[in-house]
Design an enzyme around this catalytic site. Structure first.
Site, PDB file in Angstrom:
ATOM      1  NE  ARG A  29       1.305  -1.548  -2.136  1.00 25.35           N
ATOM      2  CZ  ARG A  29       2.742  -1.456  -1.537  1.00 25.35           C
ATOM      3  NH1 ARG A  29       3.530  -1.070  -2.605  1.00 25.35           N
ATOM      4  NH2 ARG A  29       2.846  -1.471  -0.474  1.00 25.35           N
TER       5      ARG A  29
ATOM      6  NE  ARG B 112       8.172  -1.555   1.763  1.00 25.05           N
ATOM      7  CZ  ARG B 112       6.822  -1.908   1.996  1.00 25.05           C
ATOM      8  NH1 ARG B 112       6.424  -2.113   3.123  1.00 25.05           N
ATOM      9  NH2 ARG B 112       6.023  -2.144   0.859  1.00 25.05           N
TER      10      ARG B 112
ATOM     11  NE  ARG C 171       5.873  -5.180  -0.361  1.00 21.21           N
ATOM     12  CZ  ARG C 171       5.195  -5.039   0.600  1.00 21.21           C
ATOM     13  NH1 ARG C 171       5.146  -5.023   1.791  1.00 21.21           N
ATOM     14  NH2 ARG C 171       3.857  -4.699  -0.051  1.00 21.21           N
TER      15      ARG C 171
ATOM     16  NE  ARG D  10      -4.589  -5.270   3.234  1.00 17.38           N
ATOM     17  CZ  ARG D  10      -3.362  -4.759   3.008  1.00 17.38           C
ATOM     18  NH1 ARG D  10      -3.128  -3.755   2.083  1.00 17.38           N
ATOM     19  NH2 ARG D  10      -2.235  -5.361   3.394  1.00 17.38           N
TER      20      ARG D  10
HETATM   21  P1  AP5 Z   1       6.369  -1.116   6.575  1.00 13.96           P
HETATM   22  O1  AP5 Z   1       6.329  -1.392   8.052  1.00 13.96           O
HETATM   23  O2  AP5 Z   1       6.876  -1.830   5.754  1.00 13.96           O
HETATM   24  O3  AP5 Z   1       4.689  -0.705   6.262  1.00 13.96           O
HETATM   25  P2  AP5 Z   1       3.440  -1.521   6.104  1.00 13.96           P
HETATM   26  O4  AP5 Z   1       2.269  -0.582   6.398  1.00 13.96           O
HETATM   27  O5  AP5 Z   1       3.652  -2.737   6.610  1.00 13.96           O
HETATM   28  O6  AP5 Z   1       3.333  -1.496   4.411  1.00 13.96           O
HETATM   29  P3  AP5 Z   1       3.063  -2.452   3.273  1.00 13.96           P
HETATM   30  O7  AP5 Z   1       3.533  -1.781   2.128  1.00 13.96           O
HETATM   31  O8  AP5 Z   1       3.489  -3.690   3.707  1.00 13.96           O
HETATM   32  O9  AP5 Z   1       1.548  -2.439   3.346  1.00 13.96           O
HETATM   33  P4  AP5 Z   1       0.680  -2.734   2.315  1.00 13.96           P
HETATM   34  O10 AP5 Z   1      -0.974  -2.966   2.976  1.00 13.96           O
HETATM   35  O11 AP5 Z   1       0.910  -2.080   1.009  1.00 13.96           O
HETATM   36  O12 AP5 Z   1       1.083  -4.263   1.912  1.00 13.96           O
HETATM   37  P5  AP5 Z   1       0.917  -5.585   2.420  1.00 13.96           P
HETATM   38  O13 AP5 Z   1       2.299  -6.429   2.389  1.00 13.96           O
HETATM   39  O14 AP5 Z   1       0.231  -5.727   3.417  1.00 13.96           O
HETATM   40  O15 AP5 Z   1       6.891   0.553   6.582  1.00 13.96           O
HETATM   41  C1  AP5 Z   1       7.068   0.932   5.200  1.00 13.96           C
HETATM   42  C2  AP5 Z   1       8.646   1.644   5.151  1.00 13.96           C
HETATM   43  O16 AP5 Z   1       8.582   2.692   6.011  1.00 13.96           O
HETATM   44  C3  AP5 Z   1       9.777   0.739   5.383  1.00 13.96           C
HETATM   45  O17 AP5 Z   1      10.727   1.035   4.521  1.00 13.96           O
HETATM   46  C4  AP5 Z   1      10.115   0.891   7.011  1.00 13.96           C
HETATM   47  O18 AP5 Z   1      11.455   0.732   7.199  1.00 13.96           O
HETATM   48  C5  AP5 Z   1       9.582   2.514   6.957  1.00 13.96           C
HETATM   49  N1  AP5 Z   1       9.262   2.919   8.371  1.00 13.96           N
HETATM   50  C6  AP5 Z   1       8.246   1.983   9.229  1.00 13.96           C
HETATM   51  N2  AP5 Z   1       8.056   3.073  10.221  1.00 13.96           N
HETATM   52  C7  AP5 Z   1       9.009   4.271  10.006  1.00 13.96           C
HETATM   53  C8  AP5 Z   1       8.970   5.277  11.061  1.00 13.96           C
HETATM   54  N3  AP5 Z   1       8.369   5.524  12.175  1.00 13.96           N
HETATM   55  N4  AP5 Z   1       9.838   6.424  10.392  1.00 13.96           N
HETATM   56  C9  AP5 Z   1      10.507   6.158   9.337  1.00 13.96           C
HETATM   57  N5  AP5 Z   1      10.175   4.912   8.708  1.00 13.96           N
HETATM   58  C10 AP5 Z   1       9.443   4.169   8.803  1.00 13.96           C
HETATM   59  O19 AP5 Z   1       0.190  -6.219   1.115  1.00 13.96           O
HETATM   60  C11 AP5 Z   1       0.538  -6.584   0.002  1.00 13.96           C
HETATM   61  C12 AP5 Z   1      -0.623  -6.620  -1.063  1.00 13.96           C
HETATM   62  O20 AP5 Z   1      -1.217  -7.897  -0.849  1.00 13.96           O
HETATM   63  C13 AP5 Z   1      -1.639  -5.683  -1.240  1.00 13.96           C
HETATM   64  O21 AP5 Z   1      -1.358  -4.726  -2.156  1.00 13.96           O
HETATM   65  C14 AP5 Z   1      -2.772  -6.662  -1.642  1.00 13.96           C
HETATM   66  O22 AP5 Z   1      -2.894  -6.781  -2.922  1.00 13.96           O
HETATM   67  C15 AP5 Z   1      -2.680  -7.915  -1.150  1.00 13.96           C
HETATM   68  N6  AP5 Z   1      -3.173  -7.870   0.444  1.00 13.96           N
HETATM   69  C16 AP5 Z   1      -2.528  -8.060   1.536  1.00 13.96           C
HETATM   70  N7  AP5 Z   1      -3.536  -8.160   2.647  1.00 13.96           N
HETATM   71  C17 AP5 Z   1      -4.775  -8.149   1.812  1.00 13.96           C
HETATM   72  C18 AP5 Z   1      -6.091  -8.356   2.218  1.00 13.96           C
HETATM   73  N8  AP5 Z   1      -6.417  -8.279   3.675  1.00 13.96           N
HETATM   74  N9  AP5 Z   1      -7.154  -8.282   1.377  1.00 13.96           N
HETATM   75  C19 AP5 Z   1      -6.989  -8.095   0.327  1.00 13.96           C
HETATM   76  N10 AP5 Z   1      -5.633  -8.213  -0.573  1.00 13.96           N
HETATM   77  C20 AP5 Z   1      -4.652  -8.092   0.345  1.00 13.96           C
HETATM   78 MG    MG Z   2       3.655  -4.371   5.653  1.00 16.08          MG
END
Ligand code: AP5
Ligand code: MG
Length: 207
Positions: free
Chosen positions: A163, A122, A152, A88
Site C-alpha cells: 500500500r 492497529r 484488518r 487518491r
Molecule cells: P487510521 O486513522 O486508521 O489511519 P488511516 O489514514 O485511516 O489509515 P488507513 O489504513 O485506513 O488508510 P488506507 O488509505 O490505507 O485505507 P482505507 O481504508 O482508506 O490510523 C492508523 C493507526 O494509527 C491506528 O492504529 C490509529 O489508532 C493510530 N493513530 C492514529 N493517529 C495517531 C496518532 N496521532 N498517534 C498515534 N497513533 C495514531 O482503504 C483501504 C483500501 O481500499 C485501499 O488500500 C484501496 O485498495 C481501497 N480504496 C479506498 N479508497 C480508495 C480510493 N479512493 N480509490 C481506490 N481505492 C480505494
Molecule cells: Mg482509514
C-alpha cells in the site's frame, strides 16, 4: 463544511475524520469502510473489489467514483461531509469536482516508518468502527466504547508495504487543490488530540 482528507495509508485520516465528524456533526464517508462493509457482507461490490484491497492496490476509478457520487447524493450530506480516503488520484479529484464543491483538502501526512509502526499495532473496533491501537486498548477492548476489536486483513506487513509503495498521494492531486487555494498539510506525528488541534485551526475558519 465539505472536507476531503488526503494522505498516505495509515497516516491517521480515519482517526481525524472521526474527531471532526463528532465535533461538527458531519457524516464520515470512508471509501475503505464502504469497501470493507461490502466485502464482509459478500455483496457484488465486495466480490469485485476484494482482490484489489487484498493486494494493496487501488480499486478502479470507475467503481470508486460512482460509489462516492451516490453516497454524496444522500440527504445527510446536504449539511456537508468529511471524505476520508477519496480522492487518491487526479482522475478522482477531477470527477469529485463535477459533483461537489470542496471547501478544504487537508493532507494528513506522516513518514513511512511511523506509519508501519502504527499499522502493525492497529485494531479496529467491531462496534463503533473506531481505528484504535494496541497501546490504547483497555482489557483488550476498544477504549472508546468497550467493543471487541479485530485486525484488518490489509494490515499484514507485506500488504502494508504494498500500500505504501502503490498508494503514495500523487503530487498532481496536491497541485490540483493547491491551485484552487484550498490545500492544507498537517504533520500527524503528534498525539491524535494534538494533531486535531492543528486540523481544527483550519476548520474553525470555515465553520
Ligand atoms: P487510521 O486513522 O486508521 O489511519 P488511516 O489514514 O485511516 O489509515 P488507513 O489504513 O485506513 O488508510 P488506507 O488509505 O490505507 O485505507 P482505507 O481504508 O482508506 O490510523 C492508523 C493507526 O494509527 C491506528 O492504529 C490509529 O489508532 C493510530 N493513530 C492514529 N493517529 C495517531 C496518532 N496521532 N498517534 C498515534 N497513533 C495514531 O482503504 C483501504 C483500501 O481500499 C485501499 O488500500 C484501496 O485498495 C481501497 N480504496 C479506498 N479508497 C480508495 C480510493 N479512493 N480509490 C481506490 N481505492 C480505494
Ligand atoms: Mg482509514
Amino acid at each position: 463544511m465539505r472536507i476531503v482528507l488526503l494522505g498516505p495509508p495509515g497516516s491517521g485520516k480515519g482517526t481525524q475524520a472521526n474527531i471532526i465528524c463528532e465535533k461538527y456533526n458531519l457524516p464520515h464517508i470512508s471509501t475503505g469502510d464502504i469497501f470493507r462493509y461490502n466485502i464482509a457482507n459478500q455483496t457484488e461490490l465486495g466480490k469485485k473489489v476484494k482482490s484489489y484491497i487484498d493486494s494493496g492496490s487501488l480499486v478502479p476509478d470507475e467503481v470508486t467514483i460512482e460509489i462516492v457520487k451516490d453516497r454524496l447524493m444522500q440527504d445527510d450530506c446536504k449539511v456537508g461531509f468529511v471524505l476520508d480516503g477519496f480522492p487518491r488520484n487526479l482522475e478522482q479529484s477531477k470527477a469529485l469536482d463535477l459533483f461537489a464543491n470542496i471547501d478544504k483538502a487537508i493532507m494528513i501526512d506522516l513518514d513511512d516508518d511511523e506509519i508501519v509502526r502504527r499499522l502493525s499495532g492497529r485494531r479496529m473496533c467491531r462496534k463503533c468502527g473506531n481505528p484504535t491501537h494496541l497501546d490504547w486498548l483497555v482489557n483488550n477492548k476498544c477504549e472508546k466504547c468497550g467493543g471487541d476489536v479485530y485486525v484488518r486483513d490489509d494490515d499484514k506487513e507485506d500488504v502494508v508495504r504494498a500500500r505504501l509503495e502503490k498508494q503514495k498521494l500523487p503530487q498532481n492531486v496536491i497541485d490540483f487543490y493547491r491551485d484552487k487555494g484550498i490545500f492544507e498539510r498537517v504533520e500527524a506525528d503528534e498525539t491524535k488530540d494534538k494533531t486535531f488541534v492543528k486540523v481544527d485551526r483550519i476548520l474553525s475558519k470555515l465553520a
